[in-house]
Motif scaffolding. Structure first.
Motif, PDB file in Angstrom:
ATOM      1  N   LYS A 139      44.839  45.354  41.996  1.00 16.45           N
ATOM      2  CA  LYS A 139      43.707  45.322  41.045  1.00 16.45           C
ATOM      3  C   LYS A 139      44.179  45.696  39.634  1.00 16.45           C
ATOM      4  O   LYS A 139      43.893  44.993  38.665  1.00 16.45           O
ATOM      5  N   TYR A 140      44.920  46.792  39.524  1.00 20.45           N
ATOM      6  CA  TYR A 140      45.383  47.217  38.200  1.00 20.45           C
ATOM      7  C   TYR A 140      46.376  46.214  37.610  1.00 20.45           C
ATOM      8  O   TYR A 140      46.342  45.910  36.423  1.00 20.45           O
ATOM      9  N   GLU A 147      44.385  42.962  36.601  1.00 16.01           N
ATOM     10  CA  GLU A 147      43.477  43.170  35.467  1.00 16.01           C
ATOM     11  C   GLU A 147      44.235  43.444  34.171  1.00 16.01           C
ATOM     12  O   GLU A 147      43.774  43.065  33.097  1.00 16.01           O
ATOM     13  N   VAL A 161      38.902  41.935  39.137  1.00 12.12           N
ATOM     14  CA  VAL A 161      39.256  42.052  40.560  1.00 12.12           C
ATOM     15  C   VAL A 161      38.245  42.943  41.269  1.00 12.12           C
ATOM     16  O   VAL A 161      38.008  44.084  40.864  1.00 12.12           O
ATOM     17  N   LEU A 162      37.674  42.412  42.335  1.00 10.24           N
ATOM     18  CA  LEU A 162      36.677  43.136  43.125  1.00 10.24           C
ATOM     19  C   LEU A 162      37.313  43.567  44.439  1.00 10.24           C
ATOM     20  O   LEU A 162      37.844  42.729  45.177  1.00 10.24           O
ATOM     21  N   LEU A 202      28.048  37.868  38.839  1.00 14.70           N
ATOM     22  CA  LEU A 202      28.889  39.034  39.137  1.00 14.70           C
ATOM     23  C   LEU A 202      28.258  40.261  38.488  1.00 14.70           C
ATOM     24  O   LEU A 202      27.791  40.193  37.354  1.00 14.70           O
ATOM     25  N   LYS A 245      26.576  49.299  45.100  1.00 10.76           N
ATOM     26  CA  LYS A 245      27.367  48.142  45.550  1.00 10.76           C
ATOM     27  C   LYS A 245      26.858  47.649  46.909  1.00 10.76           C
ATOM     28  O   LYS A 245      26.611  46.459  47.102  1.00 10.76           O
ATOM     29  N   VAL A 277      29.642  42.651  43.809  1.00 10.81           N
ATOM     30  CA  VAL A 277      29.649  43.820  42.926  1.00 10.81           C
ATOM     31  C   VAL A 277      31.066  44.371  42.802  1.00 10.81           C
ATOM     32  O   VAL A 277      31.715  44.670  43.803  1.00 10.81           O
ATOM     33  N   LEU A 278      31.528  44.488  41.571  1.00 15.91           N
ATOM     34  CA  LEU A 278      32.869  44.987  41.278  1.00 15.91           C
ATOM     35  C   LEU A 278      32.757  46.402  40.714  1.00 15.91           C
ATOM     36  O   LEU A 278      32.058  46.620  39.731  1.00 15.91           O
ATOM     37  N   LEU A 279      33.419  47.359  41.361  1.00 13.74           N
ATOM     38  CA  LEU A 279      33.458  48.712  40.807  1.00 13.74           C
ATOM     39  C   LEU A 279      34.631  48.776  39.834  1.00 13.74           C
ATOM     40  O   LEU A 279      35.783  48.582  40.218  1.00 13.74           O
ATOM     41  N   ILE A 293      41.280  50.588  32.621  1.00 11.92           N
ATOM     42  CA  ILE A 293      41.701  49.238  32.243  1.00 11.92           C
ATOM     43  C   ILE A 293      41.342  48.979  30.777  1.00 11.92           C
ATOM     44  O   ILE A 293      42.116  48.395  30.026  1.00 11.92           O
ATOM     45  N   TYR A 316      44.684  51.068  29.024  1.00  5.61           N
ATOM     46  CA  TYR A 316      45.501  49.840  29.039  1.00  5.61           C
ATOM     47  C   TYR A 316      44.975  48.786  28.064  1.00  5.61           C
ATOM     48  O   TYR A 316      45.616  47.753  27.846  1.00  5.61           O
ATOM     49  N   ALA A 338      43.025  46.364  28.180  1.00  3.48           N
ATOM     50  CA  ALA A 338      43.089  44.984  28.678  1.00  3.48           C
ATOM     51  C   ALA A 338      41.662  44.452  28.850  1.00  3.48           C
ATOM     52  O   ALA A 338      40.991  44.763  29.832  1.00  3.48           O
ATOM     53  N   GLN A 349      38.794  42.229  29.906  1.00  8.88           N
ATOM     54  CA  GLN A 349      38.658  41.271  31.000  1.00  8.88           C
ATOM     55  C   GLN A 349      37.968  39.991  30.541  1.00  8.88           C
ATOM     56  O   GLN A 349      37.077  40.024  29.686  1.00  8.88           O
TER      57      GLN A 349
END
Lengths: 364, 364
Positions: free
Chosen positions: A81-82, A85, A92-93, B64, B81, B92-94, B99, B103, B105, B107
């Motif tokens: 996931k990390y 992403e 990423v789920l 999503l 979720k 559902v994405l936790l 990120i 990071y 980043a 999405q």
């Protein structure tokens, strides 16, 4: 006096040698040691297929990646996931298999969804049900699996073999490391990250160096401990979770992993004087938050076992960081497996057959 | 003999009464007790806005849902979720805040994405960075927040107030329960699940009954324990995690929550004779897997404290299940908060100010 010192030195050296001999006789030791060779084999044999798959994925442009996995493979999923992403910027789920297996609630996937199932055995019923449900919802099924004749492999559109050979020890080692290298390979090809691809070819040698690291001086600290925290963050959180799982499985230690951020939201209340915290520093953007926690824990008299960063008043263990951040967690866990094997034996356990566990876990 | 018995009975009764008096003086006790009233206030005051938001969401058809939260709010996110995936069938994405925060980043969100931020204070920098990053990526920002004047509320397209009033105890109680009721309210309106909406109006009364439950006989079991597992599954996993967090924060117990499936993939190796497992049975589709684990643990001599299901040789505590599965976890945690408050005091802690914690946790 001199003769007593010489005698003691001789006895201790002999004892260490004898312990090392015993440690090297477990399947866990052997299999973890084999990881570098299997990684090399995997990189060679998956090269063409992963490059093709990556080209397809660049064309298909998935909008969501769903990963389904449990146990050590679940820890690999957290790493994935990390990595995805941060490298690919695709959300990423991490899927809960029970949504399909016991609640039978088929998810509506809209757009191009990739469902990535990760499993050593490819046999757990809940994982299979979740995979079939995702396939029915129109997702592209990719599996990273060691047993390429398993039901999971047969349910997949594309199979990425883990190529780790037979793993006899109940505790996963080489399958975990090979799973991570397969994930890096896929992501690097997908992003056409030539630098990462080039570095990946050096991974087997780096892993060998990591397995040569000796963390023996850390054994005493953990000989009589009941419970502890493993702290890291981000790209390294998955291997912190894997380390915690191994301490539970093979050493009977109740170890729980936390990110250096999440631990501040409550759990750190139990880190008091004498409480043991195992900290892994990947020396990436997360390092500052990890340092803050380490210093706070040391100030309140906690025992800190540190890998990857030198802290005053901590027991600092040697690590390898001569590579880019995505590869570092693999080197940590490679060194850690050797340590966990030795600790398991020192605490009177058999790392190859932990109490109450089977190699293939089937859950619904 | 009779007079000694009468004397002992008198002393014990007095002691229990005195303990109860002390227990009722904490902010944690009072605030948990207030939860039913605040839930009622929330349902009344959010009715119109949530109904409107639900109509918008039905029209917009998100593909999503990304949820971002930490600590107790993170446990509420796990509940959300399972509820959304079972009721609405939308994945559902936790989200991992790092990120965005460390990071950086951003999405790529394609299609209609809802970003749901959950927070009591609405102030943690990493949550704010993740929310702003999601907004820049085109997601619709919904926040469930107690402080409606917070930076998080100001960054949101739609704010769902938790309506829990001021919470002074560091340990979240009424804010957690009110967060879950807000989630149920949103999902029930969104799905136009009239039965669940009707039942939701009875939640305050059910919560009051749950808070009257007395789990005092469980106190002794946990008086001297260092570490334990909390086991449940599915819709109830989030409250099992919340119970484990409260045991850490307020009682100094290293409690870790597992689903009855995940625990089989390694962690159960440390459940040996005498190890304490706190099991919550929500009596839904997950019950069979929970029963299997409970029986296995009892067979190997583990100590089981059970809520919601009667097991032989376990200490069985009374629970309320006179409602549908989505509401049951709220009743469990409402009873549990009273128990954790009493246990905290019995173990010599102050539940309102756990060591090293602040009410507002800020992480990056």
């Amino acid at each position: 006096m001199v003769s007593i010192s010489v005698y003691l030195f001789f006895v201790l050296t002999m004892k260490t040698r004898m312990n090392q001999d015993i440690e090297q006789q477990t399947a866990m030791y052997r299999e973890a040691k084999e990881a570098p060779d299997y990684v090399r084999w995997q990189l060679d044999s998956n090269k063409g297929p992963i490059s093709e798959l990556a080209a397809d994925l660049r064309r298909e442009k998935p909008t969501l990646i769903v990963i389904c996995a449990r146990g050590s493979s679940g820890n690999a999923a957290v790493y994935a996931k990390y990595l995805i992403e941060t490298q690919l910027k695709i959300p990423v789920l991490l899927s809960s298999p029970s949504i399909s297996s016991i609640y039978t609630a088929k998810q509506n996937y809209v757009g191009h969804v990739v469902f990535l199932a990760i499993s050593q055995s490819g046999q757990s019923p809940d994982l299979l049900m979740a995979t079939r449900s995702a396939r029915d919802s129109g997702a592209k099924i990719i599996s990273i699996v060691n047993d390429t004749k398993s039901p999971l492999a047969n349910t997949s559109d594309v199979v990425i073999p883990i190529c780790a050979g037979v793993e006899k020890s109940v505790a996963a080692t080489k399958t975990f490391i090979c799973t991570l290298s397969a994930i890096i390979n896929l992501v690097a090809e997908w992003r056409q990250n030539d630098e990462l691809l080039r570095e990946l070819t050096t991974l087997p040698a780096l892993l060998k160096t990591a397995y040569a690291k000796d963390w023996r001086e850390g054994l005493n600290k953990l000989m009589n401990v009941t419970n502890l925290f493993v702290v890291s963050r981000g790209l390294a959180l998955g291997v912190a979770q894997e380390a915690a799982l191994k301490l539970k499985e093979t050493c009977g230690i109740h170890a729980e992993a936390f990110s250096a951020a999440e631990i501040k939201h409550g759990p750190m209340a139990i880190v008091q004087k004498g409480f043991l915290v195992f900290i892994y520093s990947p020396q990436d953007q997360s390092q500052e938050s990890i340092n803050d926690m380490a210093v706070a824990f040391l100030e309140r008299g906690a025992q800190v076992l540190s890998v990857g960063q030198h802290y005053q008043h901590a027991l600092n263990l040697e690590s390898t960081v001569t590579c880019s951040p995505p590869l570092r967690p693999l080197l940590f866990i490679q060194s850690f497996y050797k340590f966990a094997n030795a600790l398991s034996l020192a605490r009177g356990y058999n790392p190859d057959s932990p109490p109450h566990l089977n190699k293939i876990t089937e859950t619904i």
